[in-house]
Design a protein around this motif. Structure first.
Motif, short mmCIF file in Angstrom:
data_model
loop_
_atom_site.label_atom_id
_atom_site.label_comp_id
_atom_site.label_asym_id
_atom_site.label_seq_id
_atom_site.Cartn_x
_atom_site.Cartn_y
_atom_site.Cartn_z
N VAL A 46 0.36 -1.01 -0.13
CA VAL A 46 -0.13 0.73 -0.17
C VAL A 46 0.84 0.95 0.18
CG1 VAL A 46 -1.75 1.65 1.48
CG2 VAL A 46 -2.55 -1.06 0.78
N GLY A 47 1.86 1.08 1.24
CA GLY A 47 2.10 2.79 0.96
C GLY A 47 3.89 2.90 0.12
N THR A 70 1.96 2.62 7.28
CA THR A 70 1.18 1.54 6.49
C THR A 70 1.60 0.32 7.29
OG1 THR A 70 3.38 1.64 4.73
CG2 THR A 70 1.17 3.48 4.18
N THR A 101 -3.07 0.84 5.59
CA THR A 101 -2.83 -1.02 5.82
C THR A 101 -3.81 -1.96 4.96
OG1 THR A 101 -1.34 -1.51 6.97
CG2 THR A 101 -3.19 -1.15 7.74
#
Length: 388
Positions: free
Chosen positions: A143-144, A218, A242
């Motif tokens: 995700v980050g 995240t 996250t």
């Protein structure tokens, strides 16, 4: 509208030619989907080329003057421009908005694509605010990294991804790290991914204690990370984004002193299930393996991006203030949980959590936060998947 405005007609607005009733050619500007359009009848010769040339670099006075030299009626053209503004199709830019496009044709084209959504007739340009903003993404996760790339492409001027680990094959995701990044330092691989999306973004690592507009956490269990306590202590706004297991989680957005913190959410969970501290200790004992299907990760990225930009743009209270949005497969429709300040925590000043809560970031938070307790988990399994 003042003739010093810099009109931009986004390249995505269609210009369609229609045969008029008298044989003259009309021009339909926009209106091909859910947006309003403008029919120019009759459409003067060369009108489509003139409109397509509205790139925001010239003032309206210069546009009208050049058009008059080419044989266009200044009054008629001014009426067309005013009509396009009334439909919301024409965007008026500040010249400073285009400074980010000075690095070459590709950057200029990308900026013209992003600018319309960052400019609002009511609030003016948000583009310069984004260009001046700094966002730290903690965790080069699935995700980050794509989140950092999307934020950079959306105009955020400085995006730094912090991660001390090495990339693995499981970290690969569309828009983020690739399979060929395996074994590289995650922070460097993340910077390359963001650079591919936005070459002009400042990707330099942030020194300890450097000012930042927002930190995005995240990693799956951010509340147990000492970083979260440090951000709360220093008054830095932070947002969880996250994937836990197969569920995307965005929020809560914490504004220290104005909203409940991540510890508050943990205390609410403890109240709902006294076993929660023991469960949380096991969940955070080691590094969590990457989880979530690609579509879940990317849906989480888009949802988080909207929240980050809402905060930076200052257009209103983001939905995730004291709230989490859960995106569960297969439909990924958001489920909302609210996390008010816990009476045992003491992180919120007396009377602060409410419609007139103070702002610790760019936005003026005028939204009202729910004071209701979060839904209690249905046993240990539910407790282990709820938000914090």
């Amino acid at each position: 509208m003042a003739d010093t405005a810099h009109p931009l007609l986004p390249p995505s607005v269609p210009l369609l030619r229609l045969a008029g009733p008298d044989g003259a050619e009309d021009v339909q500007v926009g209106g091909a989907d859910s947006t309003d359009g403008l029919l120019v009848s009759p459409g003067a010769a060369g009108l489509t080329g003139l409109l397509r040339g509205l790139d925001g670099h010239r003032t309206q006075r210069a546009v009208v003057t050049e058009a008059a030299v080419a044989g266009h009626d200044p009054a008629a053209l001014t009426a067309v421009l005013d009509g396009l503004r009334a439909t919301g199709l024409l965007v008026d830019l500040d010249p400073a908005d285009l400074l980010a496009a000075a690095a070459g044709p590709a950057a200029a084209a990308r900026t013209r694509t992003e600018l319309p959504t960052a400019t609002n007739r009511a609030s003016g340009s948000r583009w310069r605010t984004r260009r001046a903003a700094t966002v730290l993404v903690d965790g080069a996760t699935r995700v980050g990294v794509p989140l950092a790339a999307v934020l950079a492409a959306s105009g955020v001027g400085r995006v730094s991804v912090r991660d001390d680990g090495l990339a693995t094959a499981a970290d690969a995701v569309v828009g983020g790290l690739g399979a060929d990044d395996e074994g590289r330092p995650r922070a460097l691989a993340a910077a390359d991914a963001v650079r591919r999306a936005s070459p002009l973004t400042d990707l330099r690592p942030l020194p300890p204690g450097a000012p930042v507009d927002l930190v995005v956490l995240t990693r799956p269990w951010a509340a147990s990370d000492p970083l979260a306590a440090d951000l709360q202590r220093r008054g830095v706004a932070h947002l969880v984004a996250t994937v836990r297991g197969e569920t995307g989680v965005v929020g809560p957005l914490v504004v220290p002193g104005a909203t409940g913190c991540l510890r508050c959410a943990d205390l609410h969970r403890r109240d709902a299930d006294p076993r929660w501290p023991a469960l949380a200790a096991q969940l955070t004992a080691g590094e969590t393996p990457p989880g979530g299907a690609t579509v879940t990760c990317l849906a989480t990225v888009v949802t988080a991006t909207v929240q980050v930009l809402a905060l930076l743009d200052g257009g209103g209270a983001p939905l995730t203030l004291g709230t989490t949005l859960e995106l569960r497969p297969p439909d990924l429709l958001p489920r909302t949980r609210r996390w008010p300040a816990h009476p045992e925590c003491g992180c919120v000043h007396a009377g602060a959590e409410g419609p007139d809560a103070p702002s610790a970031a760019h936005s003026s938070f005028g939204g009202q936060w729910s004071a209701s307790a979060p839904p209690g988990p249905d046993g240990a399994g539910a407790a282990a998947t709820a938000d914090h």
